[in-house]
Design a protein around this motif. Sequence first.
Motif, PDB file in Angstrom:
ATOM      1  N   LEU B 308       0.838  -1.189  -0.042  1.00 51.52           N
ATOM      2  CA  LEU B 308      -0.213  -0.246  -0.146  1.00 51.52           C
ATOM      3  C   LEU B 308       1.514   1.511  -0.081  1.00 51.52           C
ATOM      4  N   VAL B 309       0.273   2.061  -0.901  1.00 53.11           N
ATOM      5  CA  VAL B 309       0.930   3.154  -0.648  1.00 53.11           C
ATOM      6  C   VAL B 309       0.238   4.780  -0.621  1.00 53.11           C
ATOM      7  N   SER B 310       0.604   5.387   0.217  1.00 49.96           N
ATOM      8  CA  SER B 310      -0.319   6.337   0.506  1.00 49.96           C
ATOM      9  C   SER B 310       0.024   7.467  -0.092  1.00 49.96           C
ATOM     10  N   ILE B 311      -1.440   8.460  -0.631  1.00 49.96           N
ATOM     11  CA  ILE B 311      -0.948   9.599  -1.069  1.00 49.96           C
ATOM     12  C   ILE B 311      -0.255  11.143  -0.049  1.00 49.96           C
ATOM     13  N   PRO B 312       0.994  11.615  -0.458  1.00 50.86           N
ATOM     14  CA  PRO B 312       1.134  12.517   0.944  1.00 50.86           C
ATOM     15  C   PRO B 312       1.112  13.354   1.077  1.00 50.86           C
ATOM     16  N   GLY B 313       0.855  14.643   1.499  1.00 48.34           N
ATOM     17  CA  GLY B 313      -0.034  15.931   2.353  1.00 48.34           C
ATOM     18  C   GLY B 313      -0.998  15.696   2.504  1.00 48.34           C
ATOM     19  N   PRO B 332       2.579  14.040  -8.267  1.00 51.08           N
ATOM     20  CA  PRO B 332       4.011  13.926  -8.434  1.00 51.08           C
ATOM     21  C   PRO B 332       4.308  13.640  -9.770  1.00 51.08           C
ATOM     22  N   PHE B 333       2.372  14.152 -10.589  1.00 49.27           N
ATOM     23  CA  PHE B 333       3.315  14.626 -11.873  1.00 49.27           C
ATOM     24  C   PHE B 333       2.832  15.623 -12.050  1.00 49.27           C
ATOM     25  N   ALA B 334       2.725  16.796 -11.597  1.00 46.87           N
ATOM     26  CA  ALA B 334       2.500  17.766 -11.928  1.00 46.87           C
ATOM     27  C   ALA B 334       2.664  18.386 -12.620  1.00 46.87           C
ATOM     28  N   ASP B 373      -2.533  11.874 -22.284  1.00 48.33           N
ATOM     29  CA  ASP B 373      -1.428  11.662 -23.624  1.00 48.33           C
ATOM     30  C   ASP B 373      -0.405  10.493 -22.981  1.00 48.33           C
ATOM     31  N   GLU B 374       0.343  11.769 -21.626  1.00 46.88           N
ATOM     32  CA  GLU B 374       1.256  10.207 -21.113  1.00 46.88           C
ATOM     33  C   GLU B 374       1.176   9.260 -20.161  1.00 46.88           C
ATOM     34  N   ILE B 375      -0.430   9.009 -20.345  1.00 43.70           N
ATOM     35  CA  ILE B 375      -1.053   7.778 -19.195  1.00 43.70           C
ATOM     36  C   ILE B 375      -0.506   7.031 -19.072  1.00 43.70           C
ATOM     37  N   GLU B 376      -0.562   6.411 -20.203  1.00 43.14           N
ATOM     38  CA  GLU B 376       0.763   4.396 -19.797  1.00 43.14           C
ATOM     39  C   GLU B 376       2.012   4.694 -19.333  1.00 43.14           C
ATOM     40  N   GLN B 377       2.960   5.884 -19.267  1.00 40.32           N
ATOM     41  CA  GLN B 377       3.785   6.068 -18.107  1.00 40.32           C
ATOM     42  C   GLN B 377       3.441   6.426 -16.847  1.00 40.32           C
ATOM     43  N   ILE B 378       2.584   7.568 -16.844  1.00 41.45           N
ATOM     44  CA  ILE B 378       2.061   7.245 -15.832  1.00 41.45           C
ATOM     45  C   ILE B 378       1.179   6.199 -15.113  1.00 41.45           C
ATOM     46  N   ARG B 379       0.413   5.958 -15.757  1.00 40.59           N
ATOM     47  CA  ARG B 379       0.277   4.372 -15.024  1.00 40.59           C
ATOM     48  C   ARG B 379       1.177   3.110 -14.387  1.00 40.59           C
ATOM     49  N   ALA B 380       2.123   3.489 -15.379  1.00 40.12           N
ATOM     50  CA  ALA B 380       3.495   2.246 -14.879  1.00 40.12           C
ATOM     51  C   ALA B 380       4.638   3.359 -13.430  1.00 40.12           C
ATOM     52  N   ASP B 381       4.104   4.848 -13.332  1.00 39.37           N
ATOM     53  CA  ASP B 381       5.259   5.169 -12.777  1.00 39.37           C
ATOM     54  C   ASP B 381       4.454   5.029 -10.773  1.00 39.37           C
ATOM     55  N   ALA B 382       3.228   5.342 -10.859  1.00 39.39           N
ATOM     56  CA  ALA B 382       2.520   5.521  -9.987  1.00 39.39           C
ATOM     57  C   ALA B 382       2.282   3.971  -9.678  1.00 39.39           C
ATOM     58  N   ALA B 383       2.817   2.632 -10.162  1.00 41.79           N
ATOM     59  CA  ALA B 383       2.469   2.012  -9.456  1.00 41.79           C
ATOM     60  C   ALA B 383       4.064   1.457  -8.257  1.00 41.79           C
ATOM     61  N   GLU B 384       4.710   2.279  -8.121  1.00 39.20           N
ATOM     62  CA  GLU B 384       5.780   2.376  -8.193  1.00 39.20           C
ATOM     63  C   GLU B 384       5.661   2.898  -6.651  1.00 39.20           C
ATOM     64  N   GLU B 385       6.158   3.269  -5.726  1.00 42.13           N
ATOM     65  CA  GLU B 385       6.227   3.661  -4.223  1.00 42.13           C
ATOM     66  C   GLU B 385       6.890   4.500  -4.245  1.00 42.13           C
ATOM     67  N   HIS B 386       8.200   4.893  -4.578  1.00 43.61           N
ATOM     68  CA  HIS B 386       8.990   5.596  -4.837  1.00 43.61           C
ATOM     69  C   HIS B 386       8.686   6.763  -5.390  1.00 43.61           C
ATOM     70  N   THR B 387       7.483   6.788  -6.271  1.00 40.11           N
ATOM     71  CA  THR B 387       7.045   7.748  -6.456  1.00 40.11           C
ATOM     72  C   THR B 387       5.872   9.182  -5.792  1.00 40.11           C
ATOM     73  N   THR B 389       7.069  10.279  -3.201  1.00 35.64           N
ATOM     74  CA  THR B 389       7.646   9.955  -1.939  1.00 35.64           C
ATOM     75  C   THR B 389       7.303  11.678  -2.013  1.00 35.64           C
ATOM     76  N   ASP B 390       7.247  12.703  -0.419  1.00 34.06           N
ATOM     77  CA  ASP B 390       7.413  13.897  -0.553  1.00 34.06           C
ATOM     78  C   ASP B 390       8.801  14.462  -1.500  1.00 34.06           C
ATOM     79  N   GLU B 391       9.049  14.023  -1.408  1.00 33.70           N
ATOM     80  CA  GLU B 391      10.558  14.165  -2.533  1.00 33.70           C
ATOM     81  C   GLU B 391      10.392  14.564  -3.560  1.00 33.70           C
ATOM     82  N   THR B 392       9.594  13.609  -4.344  1.00 30.86           N
ATOM     83  CA  THR B 392       9.666  13.376  -5.952  1.00 30.86           C
ATOM     84  C   THR B 392       8.295  15.332  -5.356  1.00 30.86           C
TER      85      THR B 392
END
Lengths: 461, 398
Positions: B308-313, B332-334, B373-387, B389-392
């Motif tokens: 499980l990964v939570s949304i920071p903030g 994380p994708f802003a 238009d980049e949703i494929e990549q965003i989906r893949a990245d969103a599955a990663e926990e490090h995406t 983090t507050d820092e990202t």
Amino acid sequence: MDGRDNRESEPLVRVRNLRKLFDQSQGIVDTILGREPQPVRAVDGVSFDIEQGDVVGIAGESGCGKTTIGKLLVGLHAPTEGEITFDGTDITEMSNETEREFRKRVQMIFQDPFESLNPRMTVYDTVAEPLKINGIEPEYEARRERVRTVLEDVGLAPADVYLDAFPTELSGGERQRVAIARALVVDPDFVVCDEPVSMLDVSIRAGVLNLMQDLKEEYGLTYLFISHDLSLIRYMCERVGVMYLGNMVEQGPTDDVVNDPKHPYTEALFDAVPDVEMREQRRRANATGEVPSPRNPPDGCRYHPRCANIIPDDDWAGSQDAFRRAYQFKLRIEREEIGEETIDPSEADSERELLEAGLTLDVPEEYQNETERQTSGTRVSLDSLDMDRTARSTLEDAASALQSGDRERALSLLDDELQTVCAEETPAPRPVENRDVACHLYDESPAAGTTAGVGTAATDD
Amino acid sequence: MSVSTPSHDGDGRTVLEIDDLAVRYAVEGGSAVHAVDGATFSIEAGETYGLVGESGCGKTTLAKSLIHLLDNNGYIERGEVWYDGTIPRWEGSDGEPTREAIEDDDVPVREDGMTNLAELSSTQIRDIRWRDIAIIPQSAMNALNPVYKVGDQIVESIVRHEPETPEAEAYQRARDLLERVGIEPDRADDYAHQFSGGMKQRAVIAMAMSCNPDVLIADEPTTALDVIIQDRILEELEQIQEEFGVSIIVISHDISVMAEICDRMAVMYGGKVMESGPKEDIFDATANPYTLGLKNSFPTITEAQQDLVSIPGTPPKLQDPDAGCRFRERCPFAVEECHTSHPPMYDAAATGTAVLEATDDERAHRTACYRIDEIEQIRADAAEEHTWTDETIESQSR
């Protein structure tokens, strides 16, 4: 958790036959009439072990006694009966000296961080208080440093930002982190977490749960995790105990309990959880009615009035389904949900109507009989049930007694016919595969053979 | 056997069409909380529409504003709520709005016979409320009057909204309704304290169905219930829908409940609809960072090993918000664009094409994200926990 694991060491927590009754304060009328007080049987004969380093879950619906167990384990309630040992010491008979030591080693995190933090105390005061009480770190600087370290450990960094904040300035997730810091600052061994994330927003829950898992490694903790949310239990706990009305009905490794529940209640409970993956393919829970009052729990197995697998006596000549229905009929008469006024006596065949209404099962549609589905659950055809003539005529006699207003005769007729071990004997927990299950289905007596009848549809004959 | 599929007997008729609805709460000092901002979606006959989101996202406010049940300081800032039906005053003998009503500019009825509920007065809306659009407020089951019989409370709601009904007939109807939701009709003469939790919730559903509405709004219908009872109430809602053909708007924070009962849904965040469309699209082809984050943070019972990964903030304060995307502080994708204005609703199916088009098709799978238009990549990245983090996120938002 079940102590049958051949581990060398003593379990960290050992609970045997634990009982906690809460007295109901008596009204003046009861006192004058000399009525016996009826206590709430919150926890009624529970035994389990918690091994060092485990995360053990307690699952169950509201009122099953799970919070009471948590409070008993940290010494917030005194047990009415039974034994709790923590690291070899009986916590019900501690000297002041050992009790002080015990309170350092055992902590609790409460459900609602909006109520469990004192609004007039800053974060520093809140977290430092357990240190002061326990006489740890008497030097101010050292104490402040320790609080700072703990705050950073629970993800409140930089700590200086939070030290002088009041709870009102913090979000729900931050408050719960303060509550966790307060529990961990004394470096405990065992932490009871009572629904630690149920008040938090969904998107921040996972952060608190993951933090708790990290801290477990870092501080070498053992957790008791209490929750009504079975998905959370699955996520957090290696072992789980499922409670129903003060009893523990099944305990074992979480994955096995979820994938292959042995107790009919556990099965119903897990079937009832909606799931993102399963969507409409999910099977619904096969259970009738709702949880009865713990003030006057059912005899025998507490779950038997709702159970899909209630075991008929050997002399019952019919299917298990027919027995379950007949038993529901009896319960409805007992609870006065059904009676002479249910069906207008001037109607043709009113006795049969009454019986066919009484024999229905209050279960999801997928478990209903064909004739029941056609009447949207209001009637079940007597002919569709598999039972012999004697059983059927007893039911008919009971219905006609009931229709003529003689509830007691109806009940005594049914009582004689509907014998079940489930109502007579409290099932003791016994080992089934790798877990303990308290259910007569797993008795060594011949009665266990009747499980074959479970779930088989009634014949249409 | 499995849980029956939600009914789709909708004939494609739109019952409710919500267009650019904005609801605000006035607060001291002349500012306002923008609780709902520019919500647009429509609901067809016989479908279940879900409004999902965390506390404070505006889902309850949105539902209540449809039938003017906002608190005193709440008001509809702009937007329209078109309902397929009208009040008796503008109705002809055939039950349809009269020609005069449609042509009269002061009457909010348009050519196709739909009425704009947002423009009705507080007396006019009473003809719609409960008779056409009924609501089961959150914890309504605990609001049953303890000193009136349950049956009498249902009778009261019938007689109040259909004054021409004789008392005896209303009473018979109350008994029928109770039986339909699985309560012995005799229990109509019992008081609420004699009912169990599940029965109270059933009684409240029966009460809401008492005038046979077109739309039923259920606000967290199972939240305070135990899981086995929750299961039964969800089944009850499905059966009610099958039998009455009513459209149901379900409000919940629990996405697993939504996954099971909804046909279509809208995911809300900070007063905005972030993603909407058919349930299958939202779960299987998620096209918004917030929905991805929400899914990440939800444990399921079927999976043994899950991260499980939570949304920071924390969710934003909605008092006089700025123009940027409401989710950008936690996203994380802003990108640069996200800070200037909140994205319009894009067609999620048009991903991969070079041209981004905002779509007006309310039935389609739509998402408010500039990076669709980049949703494929965003989906893949969103599955990663490090995406997540507050820092990202910090590095994105600077």
